[in-house]
Design a protein around this motif. Sequence first.
Motif, PDB file in Angstrom:
ATOM      1  N   VAL A 325     -20.092 -26.358  46.697  1.00 34.21           N
ATOM      2  CA  VAL A 325     -20.082 -24.895  46.690  1.00 34.21           C
ATOM      3  C   VAL A 325     -18.704 -24.362  47.061  1.00 34.21           C
ATOM      4  N   ALA A 326     -18.090 -24.977  48.081  1.00 33.30           N
ATOM      5  CA  ALA A 326     -16.830 -24.463  48.609  1.00 33.30           C
ATOM      6  C   ALA A 326     -15.676 -24.632  47.619  1.00 33.30           C
ATOM      7  N   ALA A 327     -15.616 -25.782  46.943  1.00 29.80           N
ATOM      8  CA  ALA A 327     -14.475 -26.052  46.057  1.00 29.80           C
ATOM      9  C   ALA A 327     -14.323 -25.008  44.943  1.00 29.80           C
ATOM     10  N   PRO A 328     -15.394 -24.664  44.211  1.00 30.43           N
ATOM     11  CA  PRO A 328     -15.228 -23.618  43.180  1.00 30.43           C
ATOM     12  C   PRO A 328     -14.810 -22.265  43.773  1.00 30.43           C
ATOM     13  N   LEU A 329     -15.312 -21.938  44.972  1.00 28.77           N
ATOM     14  CA  LEU A 329     -14.931 -20.671  45.599  1.00 28.77           C
ATOM     15  C   LEU A 329     -13.454 -20.650  45.958  1.00 28.77           C
ATOM     16  N   VAL A 330     -12.980 -21.750  46.559  1.00 24.97           N
ATOM     17  CA  VAL A 330     -11.575 -21.822  46.973  1.00 24.97           C
ATOM     18  C   VAL A 330     -10.654 -21.795  45.759  1.00 24.97           C
ATOM     19  N   VAL A 331     -10.920 -22.671  44.797  1.00 26.08           N
ATOM     20  CA  VAL A 331     -10.068 -22.740  43.609  1.00 26.08           C
ATOM     21  C   VAL A 331     -10.149 -21.431  42.825  1.00 26.08           C
ATOM     22  N   GLY A 332     -11.335 -20.836  42.745  1.00 25.13           N
ATOM     23  CA  GLY A 332     -11.465 -19.554  42.067  1.00 25.13           C
ATOM     24  C   GLY A 332     -10.637 -18.471  42.727  1.00 25.13           C
ATOM     25  N   PHE A 333     -10.641 -18.444  44.069  1.00 25.81           N
ATOM     26  CA  PHE A 333      -9.843 -17.458  44.803  1.00 25.81           C
ATOM     27  C   PHE A 333      -8.357 -17.670  44.540  1.00 25.81           C
ATOM     28  N   VAL A 334      -7.907 -18.931  44.559  1.00 19.06           N
ATOM     29  CA  VAL A 334      -6.495 -19.221  44.319  1.00 19.06           C
ATOM     30  C   VAL A 334      -6.095 -18.819  42.901  1.00 19.06           C
ATOM     31  N   VAL A 335      -6.913 -19.161  41.922  1.00 18.39           N
ATOM     32  CA  VAL A 335      -6.581 -18.868  40.523  1.00 18.39           C
ATOM     33  C   VAL A 335      -6.565 -17.366  40.270  1.00 18.39           C
ATOM     34  N   VAL A 336      -7.576 -16.662  40.765  1.00 18.16           N
ATOM     35  CA  VAL A 336      -7.659 -15.218  40.533  1.00 18.16           C
ATOM     36  C   VAL A 336      -6.473 -14.501  41.175  1.00 18.16           C
ATOM     37  N   THR A 337      -6.156 -14.835  42.420  1.00 17.52           N
ATOM     38  CA  THR A 337      -5.026 -14.180  43.091  1.00 17.52           C
ATOM     39  C   THR A 337      -3.700 -14.584  42.447  1.00 17.52           C
ATOM     40  N   ALA A 338      -3.622 -15.815  41.923  1.00 15.97           N
ATOM     41  CA  ALA A 338      -2.397 -16.233  41.228  1.00 15.97           C
ATOM     42  C   ALA A 338      -2.212 -15.442  39.939  1.00 15.97           C
ATOM     43  N   MET A 339      -3.298 -15.240  39.193  1.00 14.72           N
ATOM     44  CA  MET A 339      -3.208 -14.456  37.962  1.00 14.72           C
ATOM     45  C   MET A 339      -2.871 -13.002  38.265  1.00 14.72           C
ATOM     46  N   TRP A 340      -3.278 -12.522  39.422  1.00 14.18           N
ATOM     47  CA  TRP A 340      -3.040 -11.127  39.807  1.00 14.18           C
ATOM     48  C   TRP A 340      -1.608 -10.915  40.308  1.00 14.18           C
ATOM     49  N   LEU A 341      -1.133 -11.794  41.222  1.00 17.87           N
ATOM     50  CA  LEU A 341       0.128 -11.555  41.903  1.00 17.87           C
ATOM     51  C   LEU A 341       1.246 -12.532  41.550  1.00 17.87           C
ATOM     52  N   PHE A 342       0.906 -13.766  41.197  1.00 16.13           N
ATOM     53  CA  PHE A 342       1.921 -14.789  40.964  1.00 16.13           C
ATOM     54  C   PHE A 342       2.378 -14.832  39.509  1.00 16.13           C
ATOM     55  N   MET A 343       1.427 -14.819  38.593  1.00 14.94           N
ATOM     56  CA  MET A 343       1.748 -15.010  37.183  1.00 14.94           C
ATOM     57  C   MET A 343       2.558 -13.876  36.560  1.00 14.94           C
ATOM     58  N   PRO A 344       2.432 -12.614  37.009  1.00 18.90           N
ATOM     59  CA  PRO A 344       3.296 -11.583  36.408  1.00 18.90           C
ATOM     60  C   PRO A 344       4.784 -11.911  36.523  1.00 18.90           C
ATOM     61  N   THR A 345       5.187 -12.503  37.641  1.00 16.09           N
ATOM     62  CA  THR A 345       6.589 -12.903  37.777  1.00 16.09           C
ATOM     63  C   THR A 345       6.915 -14.054  36.842  1.00 16.09           C
ATOM     64  N   VAL A 346       5.989 -14.986  36.688  1.00 13.11           N
ATOM     65  CA  VAL A 346       6.183 -16.106  35.757  1.00 13.11           C
ATOM     66  C   VAL A 346       6.390 -15.584  34.339  1.00 13.11           C
ATOM     67  N   VAL A 347       5.565 -14.625  33.937  1.00 15.23           N
ATOM     68  CA  VAL A 347       5.681 -14.045  32.597  1.00 15.23           C
ATOM     69  C   VAL A 347       6.985 -13.258  32.465  1.00 15.23           C
ATOM     70  N   ARG A 348       7.335 -12.498  33.481  1.00 14.14           N
ATOM     71  CA  ARG A 348       8.550 -11.690  33.434  1.00 14.14           C
ATOM     72  C   ARG A 348       9.801 -12.568  33.325  1.00 14.14           C
ATOM     73  N   CYS A 349       9.765 -13.742  33.965  1.00  8.08           N
ATOM     74  CA  CYS A 349      10.896 -14.675  33.888  1.00  8.08           C
ATOM     75  C   CYS A 349      10.853 -15.548  32.635  1.00  8.08           C
ATOM     76  N   LYS A 350       9.811 -15.354  31.819  1.00  7.52           N
ATOM     77  CA  LYS A 350       9.644 -16.071  30.544  1.00  7.52           C
ATOM     78  C   LYS A 350       9.421 -17.565  30.736  1.00  7.52           C
ATOM     79  N   ILE A 351       8.896 -17.936  31.899  1.00  6.22           N
ATOM     80  CA  ILE A 351       8.571 -19.340  32.124  1.00  6.22           C
ATOM     81  C   ILE A 351       7.407 -19.750  31.238  1.00  6.22           C
TER      82      ILE A 351
END
Length: 385
Positions: A325-351
């Motif tokens: 139960v815990a693993a999907p919750l943890v990984v889901g939280f990391v992925v969702v927050t990464a798509m929200w806050l981390f990935m915009p910079t990745v896209v902006r830098c054209k990585i």
Amino acid sequence: MGGEVGSFLLVWVSAVALLCYCHKIGQLTHGGTTRLLAILPVVCIFLVMPLGILSLSVRGLTSFFLCWLATFKLLLFVFDQGPLSSNPPLSLPRFVAFACFPIKIQQDPAPTVSPHDQELVHVDDNQDVEKLVNAEDRDTPSQKIATKGLKSHLNYALKFLLLVIFGCIYTKEDYFHPKFILFLYVIHIYIALELILAMFGALARACLGVELEPQFEEPYLASSLQDFWGKRWNLMVTKILHPTVYSPIRSTFSRWIAKKWASLPAVMGTFLVSGLMHELIFLHIGRQKPKWEVTCFFLLHGFCLAIEIGIKREIKGTWGLPRVVAAPLVVGFVVVTAMWLFMPTVVRCKIDAEARMETIAFINFVKGVYIYLKDVFINHNDHKF
């Protein structure tokens, strides 16, 4: 191509020369102010050197190796701490390699868990939180600390196959939702980093008899944020941040608040520094002013991790969600927050675009080789008849 190779060689030859200078300084001076004044200019130079590299992906890796690993290890070396300080002193080749790359001396795994490891696994409410954060969670007592940097060939082959599948999807991305493609980029970054560092590990083992610290320990199996950040994700950085950031902050706050709670601002400070270092790496890659989304990502996770540690201290680790139960919750939280806050910079830098083009180019190369070999085989059979 010639310009890219030339810029790469110039930066790395200069970096090696500066590390040779630091090695000599270590022989001539004792740890302290004198060594700090001698090595500090090198640290400052390392912070800007990656900007001289033309290739985007190589610039990113160089920034990680020089601006993060090398500078933090040199700062520890200034005070006779960290992997660059040893007795007897490191030879020059090993000093340079240890400074730039996340490597360790190759050792045979112990047949049994040592008392120190047992102490790390079983943490009570009165022990240091650095043991709690970086040791196994109480809900995962059966896991052992990783001792090898390189995993099985099958493990890497499966992950490489995933990248190939992603490349095929990228060629048809118009048929998929943009959020799904962004999700694939999150996984792509993780797998690409692990595979690249594994190649460095194989090279280090062959050349120096040493191997990379395990950078990733299957983070998608994490049962908590503690487990994810402390035992599974970017482990060399975790070990570098502890003596350079976490321990000094914790020691400072221990003067004013209870020792067990002084760890919480230390966790926040550590994640703040991690966020700032990521911003610097993205600055080198994209050559654009930061918008601080990546720093917000790490501060959010630092805050959530501090809350998790506080709760575990209060309930003394007597309760936890099952891993399934815990693993999907943890990984889901990391992925969702990464798509929200981390990935915009990745896209902006054209990585993302760079990764997509490199993956598609590799697939096209493999297709070309296959077609060529197929034509050669057919022509050979025709000549036989």
